[in-house]
Write a protein that holds these residues in place. Structure first.
Motif, PDB file in Angstrom:
ATOM      1  N   ALA A  12      83.006  92.141  25.918  1.00  0.00           N
ATOM      2  CA  ALA A  12      84.086  91.235  26.366  1.00  0.00           C
ATOM      3  C   ALA A  12      84.851  91.468  27.683  1.00  0.00           C
ATOM      4  CB  ALA A  12      85.065  91.480  25.390  1.00  0.00           C
ATOM      5  N   PHE A  13      85.045  92.824  28.149  1.00  0.00           N
ATOM      6  CA  PHE A  13      85.569  93.137  29.455  1.00  0.00           C
ATOM      7  C   PHE A  13      84.407  92.642  30.637  1.00  0.00           C
ATOM      8  CE2 PHE A  13      86.085  95.909  33.326  1.00  0.00           C
ATOM      9  CZ  PHE A  13      87.427  95.435  33.586  1.00  0.00           C
ATOM     10  N   GLY A 262      86.929  88.797  25.328  1.00  0.00           N
ATOM     11  CA  GLY A 262      86.719  88.696  26.861  1.00  0.00           C
ATOM     12  C   GLY A 262      87.514  87.494  27.595  1.00  0.00           C
ATOM     13  N   PRO A 263      87.807  86.229  26.903  1.00  0.00           N
ATOM     14  CA  PRO A 263      88.654  85.256  27.703  1.00  0.00           C
ATOM     15  C   PRO A 263      89.988  86.115  28.167  1.00  0.00           C
ATOM     16  CG  PRO A 263      87.500  84.414  25.960  1.00  0.00           C
ATOM     17  CD  PRO A 263      87.257  85.802  25.651  1.00  0.00           C
ATOM     18  N   VAL A 264      90.546  86.924  27.523  1.00  0.00           N
ATOM     19  CA  VAL A 264      91.771  87.520  27.893  1.00  0.00           C
ATOM     20  C   VAL A 264      91.782  88.018  29.177  1.00  0.00           C
ATOM     21  CG1 VAL A 264      93.716  89.329  27.417  1.00  0.00           C
ATOM     22  CG2 VAL A 264      92.554  87.823  25.227  1.00  0.00           C
ATOM     23  N   VAL A 265      90.752  88.478  29.544  1.00  0.00           N
ATOM     24  CA  VAL A 265      90.592  88.878  30.988  1.00  0.00           C
ATOM     25  C   VAL A 265      90.383  88.059  31.752  1.00  0.00           C
ATOM     26  CG1 VAL A 265      89.109  90.492  32.399  1.00  0.00           C
ATOM     27  CG2 VAL A 265      89.254  91.170  30.079  1.00  0.00           C
ATOM     28  N   ALA A 266      89.649  87.024  31.510  1.00  0.00           N
ATOM     29  CA  ALA A 266      89.755  85.552  32.415  1.00  0.00           C
ATOM     30  C   ALA A 266      90.875  85.150  32.485  1.00  0.00           C
ATOM     31  CB  ALA A 266      88.336  84.865  31.742  1.00  0.00           C
ATOM     32  N   VAL A 267      91.552  84.992  31.412  1.00  0.00           N
ATOM     33  CA  VAL A 267      92.985  84.058  31.282  1.00  0.00           C
ATOM     34  C   VAL A 267      93.731  84.913  32.347  1.00  0.00           C
ATOM     35  CG1 VAL A 267      95.072  83.641  30.079  1.00  0.00           C
ATOM     36  CG2 VAL A 267      92.557  82.898  29.266  1.00  0.00           C
ATOM     37  N   LEU A 268      93.994  86.113  32.313  1.00  0.00           N
ATOM     38  CA  LEU A 268      95.105  86.754  32.969  1.00  0.00           C
ATOM     39  C   LEU A 268      94.638  86.742  34.699  1.00  0.00           C
ATOM     40  CD1 LEU A 268      95.793  90.192  30.735  1.00  0.00           C
ATOM     41  CD2 LEU A 268      96.927  88.029  31.006  1.00  0.00           C
TER      42      LEU A 268
END
Length: 299
Positions: A12-13, A262-268
């Motif tokens: 995810a990262f 993974g999208p949490v990383v992209a979103v932030l």
């Protein structure tokens, strides 16, 4: 913490960072160029691992070989839909929508692989999936006004379904012959298909496939664009390796769902560095996603 959750979060990262790199490259070089270049970089890394480990990826049963080739072609279609979605954007919405493949993977793994979840795990998976769905919609006038946000989300939904199917379909061959042969063969067919489609698209009548190919980049921007493509390919293959090892040693549903974080990383990153904005309901969705994964980790 379950080992499958760790491998999934590792993927995810890496994939969250891939989202950003692929979006930047897609806007400079076009989605098809980004797809073809990133797949080539990823394949080169996998081939290097084959040499180092002395693996013979073609020395596997013919039926498994055919399956891996088919998975590679399907993967190409999923990546193409994903990169087009990222190019259209906005990243902070498209990326979480694609991440719904985690929840869909849980359903497919239970149906087709006979895997089972405890009640806390099922609740956590459901909460995480609801969070992802909320992140991908816009509420203009209450719940009756729910609509998907733009064409980017439509392509994202296609990618989401294909990634979930790929996750479940790949688990079997990986456990049969190991993760590296499966990844090399599937990524090789993925790369060949990507370059073939790029060649066809470039030869087509102008305007037919411009949204996917993109305009010819200025000479001064090609170098930076290629560097971002290389970064996207490297990050993608690092996530792929973590993901594949996870499928080899843990439950398919757990690895698939946890990798969807993974999208949490992209979103932030998109919010902080690319001036994209989330609506309150989307922040609620991200919070539910995190709560769901936490529930699974503690189950």
């Amino acid at each position: 913490m379950p080992i499958g959750l760790l491998y999934g979060l590792g993927a995810a990262f890496a994939w969250g960072l891939t989202d950003i790199a692929a979006a930047l490259s897609g806007r400079r070089l076009g989605s098809l160029r980004t797809l073809a270049g990133a797949q080539l970089v990823a394949l080169a890394v996998l081939l290097a691992l084959v040499v180092v480990r002395g693996v013979q990826p073609l020395a596997i049963p013919v039926t498994t070989l055919v399956t891996c080739v088919s998975l590679g072609i399907l993967s190409m279609a999923a990546y193409l839909a994903f990169f087009i979605a990222l190019r259209i954007g906005p990243i902070a919405v498209v990326s979480p929508v694609v991440a719904a493949f985690g929840g869909f993977t849980v359903v497919l793994a239970v149906i087709f692989r006979g895997e089972s979840l405890t009640i806390p795990q099922a609740i956590g998976a459901a909460v995480a999936t609801v969070g992802i769905v909320l992140t991908g919609v816009v509420l203009d006038s209450g719940w009756r006004g729910v609509r998907l946000r733009g064409a980017g989300v439509a392509f994202g939904l296609i990618a989401m379904a294909l990634f979930a199917i790929l996750t479940v379909a790949t688990a079997g061959p990986i456990r049969e012959v190991g993760w590296l042969p499966v990844m090399v063969v599937s990524r090789a067919s993925n790369t060949l298909a990507s370059w073939a489609i790029l060649a066809i698209a470039l030869a087509a009548r102008p305007g037919v496939v411009d949204p996917a190919v993109g305009a010819e980049p200025p000479v001064g921007r090609r170098g930076s664009g290629l560097a971002v493509v290389a970064a996207a390919g490297l990050l993608d293959v690092l996530g792929l390796i973590s993901f594949a090892i996870g499928l080899e040693v843990a439950e398919t549903w757990l690895v698939g769902l946890s990798s969807s974080f993974g999208p949490v990383v992209a979103v932030l990153l998109a919010v902080v560095f690319m001036s994209e904005r989330l609506r309150p309901i989307q922040w609620v969705g991200l919070a539910l996603l995190g709560a769901g994964l936490l529930a699974i980790a503690l189950a």
